[in-house]
Enzyme design. Sequence first.
Site, PDB file in Angstrom:
ATOM      1  N   ASP A   1       0.843  -1.197   0.000  1.00 36.97           N
ATOM      2  CA  ASP A   1       0.000   0.000   0.000  1.00 36.97           C
ATOM      3  C   ASP A   1       0.879   1.248   0.000  1.00 36.97           C
ATOM      4  O   ASP A   1       1.862   1.330   0.734  1.00 36.97           O
ATOM      5  CB  ASP A   1      -0.933  -0.005   1.225  1.00 36.97           C
ATOM      6  CG  ASP A   1      -2.084   0.974   1.067  1.00 36.97           C
ATOM      7  OD1 ASP A   1      -3.232   0.520   0.961  1.00 36.97           O
ATOM      8  OD2 ASP A   1      -1.840   2.208   1.036  1.00 36.97           O
TER       9      ASP A   1
ATOM     10  N   ASN B   1     -12.924  -2.930   2.876  1.00 30.24           N
ATOM     11  CA  ASN B   1     -13.841  -1.796   2.986  1.00 30.24           C
ATOM     12  C   ASN B   1     -14.825  -1.902   1.827  1.00 30.24           C
ATOM     13  O   ASN B   1     -14.413  -1.902   0.663  1.00 30.24           O
ATOM     14  CB  ASN B   1     -13.063  -0.477   2.912  1.00 30.24           C
ATOM     15  CG  ASN B   1     -12.096  -0.318   4.069  1.00 30.24           C
ATOM     16  OD1 ASN B   1     -12.371  -0.760   5.177  1.00 30.24           O
ATOM     17  ND2 ASN B   1     -10.951   0.304   3.815  1.00 30.24           N
TER      18      ASN B   1
ATOM     19  N   GLN C   1     -14.143   2.793   1.503  1.00 30.65           N
ATOM     20  CA  GLN C   1     -13.590   2.329   0.224  1.00 30.65           C
ATOM     21  C   GLN C   1     -13.349   3.520  -0.694  1.00 30.65           C
ATOM     22  O   GLN C   1     -14.237   4.364  -0.901  1.00 30.65           O
ATOM     23  CB  GLN C   1     -14.544   1.330  -0.453  1.00 30.65           C
ATOM     24  CG  GLN C   1     -13.933   0.717  -1.710  1.00 30.65           C
ATOM     25  CD  GLN C   1     -14.789  -0.390  -2.333  1.00 30.65           C
ATOM     26  OE1 GLN C   1     -15.899  -0.666  -1.871  1.00 30.65           O
ATOM     27  NE2 GLN C   1     -14.261  -1.013  -3.374  1.00 30.65           N
TER      28      GLN C   1
ATOM     29  N   HIS D   1     -10.390  -5.227  -3.084  1.00 26.78           N
ATOM     30  CA  HIS D   1      -9.046  -5.528  -2.582  1.00 26.78           C
ATOM     31  C   HIS D   1      -9.145  -5.872  -1.105  1.00 26.78           C
ATOM     32  O   HIS D   1     -10.004  -5.350  -0.391  1.00 26.78           O
ATOM     33  CB  HIS D   1      -8.088  -4.345  -2.796  1.00 26.78           C
ATOM     34  CG  HIS D   1      -8.647  -3.038  -2.354  1.00 26.78           C
ATOM     35  ND1 HIS D   1      -9.585  -2.353  -3.086  1.00 26.78           N
ATOM     36  CD2 HIS D   1      -8.442  -2.303  -1.228  1.00 26.78           C
ATOM     37  CE1 HIS D   1      -9.927  -1.243  -2.448  1.00 26.78           C
ATOM     38  NE2 HIS D   1      -9.258  -1.196  -1.304  1.00 26.78           N
TER      39      HIS D   1
ATOM     40  N   HIS E   1      -7.144  -5.727   2.352  1.00 23.76           N
ATOM     41  CA  HIS E   1      -6.007  -5.144   3.070  1.00 23.76           C
ATOM     42  C   HIS E   1      -5.397  -6.219   3.969  1.00 23.76           C
ATOM     43  O   HIS E   1      -6.126  -6.976   4.629  1.00 23.76           O
ATOM     44  CB  HIS E   1      -6.470  -4.001   3.966  1.00 23.76           C
ATOM     45  CG  HIS E   1      -6.988  -2.798   3.234  1.00 23.76           C
ATOM     46  ND1 HIS E   1      -6.226  -1.686   2.988  1.00 23.76           N
ATOM     47  CD2 HIS E   1      -8.212  -2.529   2.706  1.00 23.76           C
ATOM     48  CE1 HIS E   1      -6.951  -0.777   2.350  1.00 23.76           C
ATOM     49  NE2 HIS E   1      -8.163  -1.266   2.167  1.00 23.76           N
TER      50      HIS E   1
HETATM   51  P1  5GP Z   1      -9.710   1.492   0.212  1.00 22.93           P
HETATM   52  O1  5GP Z   1      -9.717   2.853   0.844  1.00 22.93           O
HETATM   53  O2  5GP Z   1     -10.415   1.516  -1.125  1.00 22.93           O
HETATM   54  O3  5GP Z   1     -10.155   0.359   1.083  1.00 22.93           O
HETATM   55  O4  5GP Z   1      -8.179   1.174  -0.080  1.00 22.93           O
HETATM   56  C1  5GP Z   1      -7.486   1.715  -1.156  1.00 22.93           C
HETATM   57  C2  5GP Z   1      -6.037   1.645  -0.789  1.00 22.93           C
HETATM   58  O5  5GP Z   1      -5.285   1.872  -1.970  1.00 22.93           O
HETATM   59  C3  5GP Z   1      -5.615   2.729   0.225  1.00 22.93           C
HETATM   60  O6  5GP Z   1      -5.097   2.082   1.378  1.00 22.93           O
HETATM   61  C4  5GP Z   1      -4.575   3.536  -0.525  1.00 22.93           C
HETATM   62  O7  5GP Z   1      -3.500   3.939   0.282  1.00 22.93           O
HETATM   63  C5  5GP Z   1      -4.120   2.581  -1.615  1.00 22.93           C
HETATM   64  N1  5GP Z   1      -3.658   3.231  -2.831  1.00 22.93           N
HETATM   65  C6  5GP Z   1      -4.244   4.288  -3.455  1.00 22.93           C
HETATM   66  N2  5GP Z   1      -3.562   4.617  -4.569  1.00 22.93           N
HETATM   67  C7  5GP Z   1      -2.522   3.736  -4.637  1.00 22.93           C
HETATM   68  C8  5GP Z   1      -1.450   3.580  -5.582  1.00 22.93           C
HETATM   69  O8  5GP Z   1      -1.321   4.282  -6.580  1.00 22.93           O
HETATM   70  N3  5GP Z   1      -0.568   2.559  -5.322  1.00 22.93           N
HETATM   71  C9  5GP Z   1      -0.694   1.743  -4.229  1.00 22.93           C
HETATM   72  N4  5GP Z   1       0.246   0.783  -4.087  1.00 22.93           N
HETATM   73  N5  5GP Z   1      -1.685   1.876  -3.327  1.00 22.93           N
HETATM   74  C10 5GP Z   1      -2.585   2.862  -3.535  1.00 22.93           C
END
Ligand code: 5GP
Length: 114
Positions: free
Chosen positions: A31, A87, A94, A100, A102
């Site tokens: 992440d 999420n 999310q 995805h 975590h």
């Molecule tokens: P969500 O908030 O949708 O559950 O998780 C999305 C995750 O993607 C977040 O933890 C965020 O830090 C990660 N993320 C967002 N953009 C990028 C990226 O460009 N590269 C990587 N490796 N992680 C990302």
Amino acid sequence: MREKTLFSRIIEGEIPADILYEDEYCIAIRDINPQAPFHALVVPRKVIPRLVDGSEEDAMLLGRLLLAAAAVARSHGHGEAFRVAVNNGAGAGQTVFHLHVHVLAGRALGWPPG
Ligand code: 5GP
């Protein structure tokens, strides 16, 4: 045609990422904004926007994501203590609408989560 998701662009190599694990079903990347010393995202190659959008035909794939989450935690030395989280929906935090999982480890993980 629907725009490619951020994670599809990573899977296709258009956007760089630290890839920790790959198999025919999914990849795991580090992440970019880690919430623990170890924070990986396990992402299916198939685009399913949210967990709630998964269907019966995704049952095997969803199991694969959990196996990959455990494999990546174990292979990075965290097999004894890690958390997986999904999420689902903006109201649950999310931000990327490509399912995805975590994987968080390397610090005390309180319960209940925030
Ligand atoms: P969500 O908030 O949708 O559950 O998780 C999305 C995750 O993607 C977040 O933890 C965020 O830090 C990660 N993320 C967002 N953009 C990028 C990226 O460009 N590269 C990587 N490796 N992680 C990302």
